[in-house]
Enzyme design. Structure first.
Site, PDB file in Angstrom:
ATOM      1  CE  LYS A 145      -3.489   2.790   0.710  1.00 28.91           C
ATOM      2  NZ  LYS A 145      -4.379   3.117  -0.424  1.00 28.91           N
TER       3      LYS A 145
ATOM      4  N   GLY B 275      -8.011   7.607  -1.203  1.00 23.12           N
ATOM      5  CA  GLY B 275      -7.325   8.833  -0.817  1.00 23.12           C
ATOM      6  C   GLY B 275      -6.056   8.596  -0.027  1.00 23.12           C
TER       7      GLY B 275
ATOM      8  CG  ASN C 298       2.999   2.903  -4.222  1.00 26.16           C
ATOM      9  OD1 ASN C 298       2.624   3.971  -3.746  1.00 26.16           O
ATOM     10  ND2 ASN C 298       2.784   2.589  -5.492  1.00 26.16           N
TER      11      ASN C 298
ATOM     12  CB  CYS D 253      -2.493   8.958  -6.024  1.00 30.15           C
ATOM     13  SG  CYS D 253      -4.031   8.692  -5.123  1.00 30.15           S
TER      14      CYS D 253
ATOM     15  CB  ILE E  66      -2.155   2.452 -16.655  1.00 30.09           C
ATOM     16  CG1 ILE E  66      -3.400   1.587 -16.650  1.00 30.09           C
ATOM     17  CG2 ILE E  66      -1.528   2.505 -18.019  1.00 30.09           C
ATOM     18  CD1 ILE E  66      -4.520   2.032 -17.592  1.00 30.09           C
ATOM     19  CG  ASN E  67      -2.572   4.797 -10.324  1.00 21.01           C
ATOM     20  OD1 ASN E  67      -3.663   4.349  -9.958  1.00 21.01           O
ATOM     21  ND2 ASN E  67      -1.697   5.285  -9.481  1.00 21.01           N
TER      22      ASN E  67
ATOM     23  N   GLY F 199      -3.694  -3.355 -15.038  1.00 23.28           N
ATOM     24  CA  GLY F 199      -4.936  -2.700 -15.426  1.00 23.28           C
ATOM     25  C   GLY F 199      -5.927  -3.759 -15.867  1.00 23.28           C
TER      26      GLY F 199
END
Lengths: 282, 306
Positions: B47, B74, B101, B132, B193-194, B245
């Site tokens: 995380k 968030g 991360n 993010c 990808i995010n 993804g």
């Protein structure tokens, strides 16, 4: 664990217009599950696999029968996920994760009052059964919309437990007219009077509640007022159901006033009511 | 053929297989232990952490979409200090490659965390989240401006000896430009990808469904976008790519490898099937056997050559 549950019963619960279902699944989860825990069911029409809906559905355990290796899930059809779940037929296997979360804890002695709003009554049935097995006195306060709902949502099964029932309906068609919290308040003030006092008189009372958030908040406020310990079973949209994604957090406050987030799926869904911050997140 | 070499090398680290898990979907590595043994995985990504603890956004944080999931967690996390004390010691003992991360709101934030995380911390690599979408004034800002992206990666590289992976945002006009910027900054690898920024509206309440209004879309719905971006970046930039993804099956994973990903990462797919990583590892192996490939590394980018 990730396991499968064989559908042994899947039927309409009560009147068809209530859209309630009773699903009995055979599998290993019953051996270790306790009241207040839940399973995450993969909701897919097995004949047409799809990713809509994508996520599993968390459903609480309404009955746990370790001797028969069966768990009972009661649910209301209210969206695409439950609509598809309702098509599962006897003989099918459903993919399950569970038992998940922290269940209710039972006092060793005394009296357990269950306070339910609507279908929040479902997980409290498993709790009532364990409490009775342990020799506790159990009383149910249950509020619903009307008589048809209460009967459909399992009133006969509750009556079979032979425990005191305090029923309320919004339209007065069964039990008292009004809210379940009014009945709870009445009973509390009967026992303890109108002022706050320590819950030291015999018998010791504990409350466990499940239902709409506003109702549980009101139940908690009443219990705190009478110093009666209360456990609440929270509901939140879940992603992973194992505490990894932080999708389903709630806010708690400790005695020192420190706020923290807890995961409803992993740290709950059952929490001590007095620790819950009801009006959202910080 | 009964022997396929599944090991792969990414940014100088050897993974036992090309299957890792995505940041934000796998907690700090313990949450899925009952479902998927860590020793079977190529790696896990923890995380995202920030210098200070964050409580994250209000609920609802999740909303389902067809074949997708919007989230606006968030960046809730315990913060760097608690991470070092409470989580890192456990990470050291994990029998797989562990990628930390990091996210920040300023260059200094990233530098502070990168400085604290080194090879001797037991981590395999550092994934720098410049993508993010769920926090204001940060995260994604670094991922949408090439100059900022280069700067933040260079700053991280300057203070850590861990291999550095830049996690890029798909919410840009030109992903290749961002990938090049990360490369100029010295990134050792790229995560692609995010999530894609999206939203849903509750039509009865007539309000946004997420408390944060917008969220990041993940799940099978975004897979074609991710495959396309992996393909484009693989053509243009000579850096290993972790493709991610919407991967839920081995077929999805193979698609990413063929597009040019050296490794693949599973995120939302874990929620649907917590044993997806295991099934995908087996599936990739079976695919290699069927196609006469002795090493999974031979699959990487194969679709470009035809």
């Amino acid at each position: 664990m990730l396991t499968e549950g064989l559908v042994v019963v899947h039927e309409c619960l009560g009147a068809a217009d209530q859209r309630l279902r009773r699903l009995v699944l055979k599998g290993p989860i019953a051996k270790t599950a306790k009241a207040g825990q839940f399973v995450a069911v993969l909701v897919q029409d097995s004949s047409i696999p799809s990713y809509d809906p994508l996520l599993r559905r968390p459903i609480s355990l309404a009955e746990i029968s370790p001797d028969r290796d069966e768990i009972t899930l009661l649910y209301r059809i209210q969206g695409r996920g439950t609509e598809i779940l309702a098509r599962a037929r006897c003989g099918e296997q459903l993919s399950l994760m569970g038992p998940l979360g922290q269940g209710f804890s039972l006092p060793e002695v005394g009296e357990l009052w269950l306070v339910a709003g609507g279908i929040g009554v479902f997980p409290l049935y498993a709790l009532a059964q364990s409490a009775l097995d342990q020799g506790l006195n159990v009383r149910l306060f249950w509020g619903g919309e009307n008589q048809s709902f209460l009967i459909s949502a399992g009133l006969p099964a509750w009556q079979a437990l032979e425990i005191p029932l305090n029923l309320s309906t919004l339209d007065g068609t069964l039990g008292e007219r009004g809210l379940v919290t009014e009945q709870l308040q009445g009973r509390l003030s009967e026992l303890f009077g109108h002022t706050k006092q320590e819950n030291t008189s015999s018998p010791q009372i504990r409350v466990a509640t499940c239902g709409p958030k506003k109702m549980m908040q009101a139940v908690t406020e009443l219990c705190v007022n009478y110093a009666v310990p209360v456990q609440v079973s929270l509901e939140e949209r879940m992603g992973c159901a194992v505490g990894a994604c932080l999708g389903c957090v709630c806010t708690l406050i400790d005695k020192a006033g420190t706020l923290s987030h807890k995961k409803v799926c992993q740290d709950g869904p059952v929490f001590r009511g007095e620790e819950v911050v009801w009006d959202g997140l910080c | 053929m009964d022997c396929v070499d599944l090991t792969t090398v990414l940014a100088g680290i050897t993974l036992r297989n090309p299957v890792v898990t995505c940041s934000g979907t796998y907690g700090f590595g313990e949450e899925y232990a009952d479902y998927c043994p860590l020793e079977a995985l190529g790696g896990i990504t923890l995380k995202g952490i920030t210098p200070l603890p964050r409580l994250g956004n209000s609920v609802p944080r999740l909303a389902e979409t067809p074949a997708g999931l919007l989230n606006s967690v968030g960046l809730e996390n315990p913060g760097l200090e608690d991470f070092l004390v409470s989580y890192l010691p456990k990470v050291r003992k994990m029998p797989t490659a562990v990628i930390a991360n990091i996210s920040g709101f300023s260059l200094e934030d990233y530098v502070q965390m990168a400085r604290a995380l080194q090879v001797d911390s037991g981590l395999a690599a550092l994934e720098v989240n410049i993508s993010c979408p769920n926090v204001k004034h940060g995260g994604m800002h670094f991922g949408t401006d090439p100059h900022s992206a280069e700067e933040v990666i260079a700053a991280v590289k300057a203070v850590t000896n861990l291999p550095t992976i830049a996690k890029l945002s798909p919410n840009v006009t030109d992903i290749v430009e961002m990938a090049r910027a990360a490369q100029r900054g010295g990134a050792d690898a790229l995560s692609l990808i995010n999530t894609l920024l999206g939203m849903r509206i509750d039509i009865e309440q007539q309000r946004p469904l997420l408390a944060n209004t917008f969220g990041g879309l993940s799940g099978p719905a975004i897979r074609p976008v991710a495959v396309r971006m992996v393909w484009q970046v693989a053509e243009a930039v000579d850096l290993p790519i972790i493709g991610m993804g919407g991967i839920t099956t081995w077929q999805d994973a193979v698609e990413f490898l063929l597009a040019g990903a050296t490794a693949i990462s599973i995120g939302t797919g874990n929620f649907v099937n917590p044993q997806a990583p295991l099934e995908i590892i087996q599936g990739i192996k079976g695919y290699c056997e069927k196609h006469g490939l002795t090493s999974v590394r031979n699959l990487v980018g194969l679709a470009h050559k035809g």
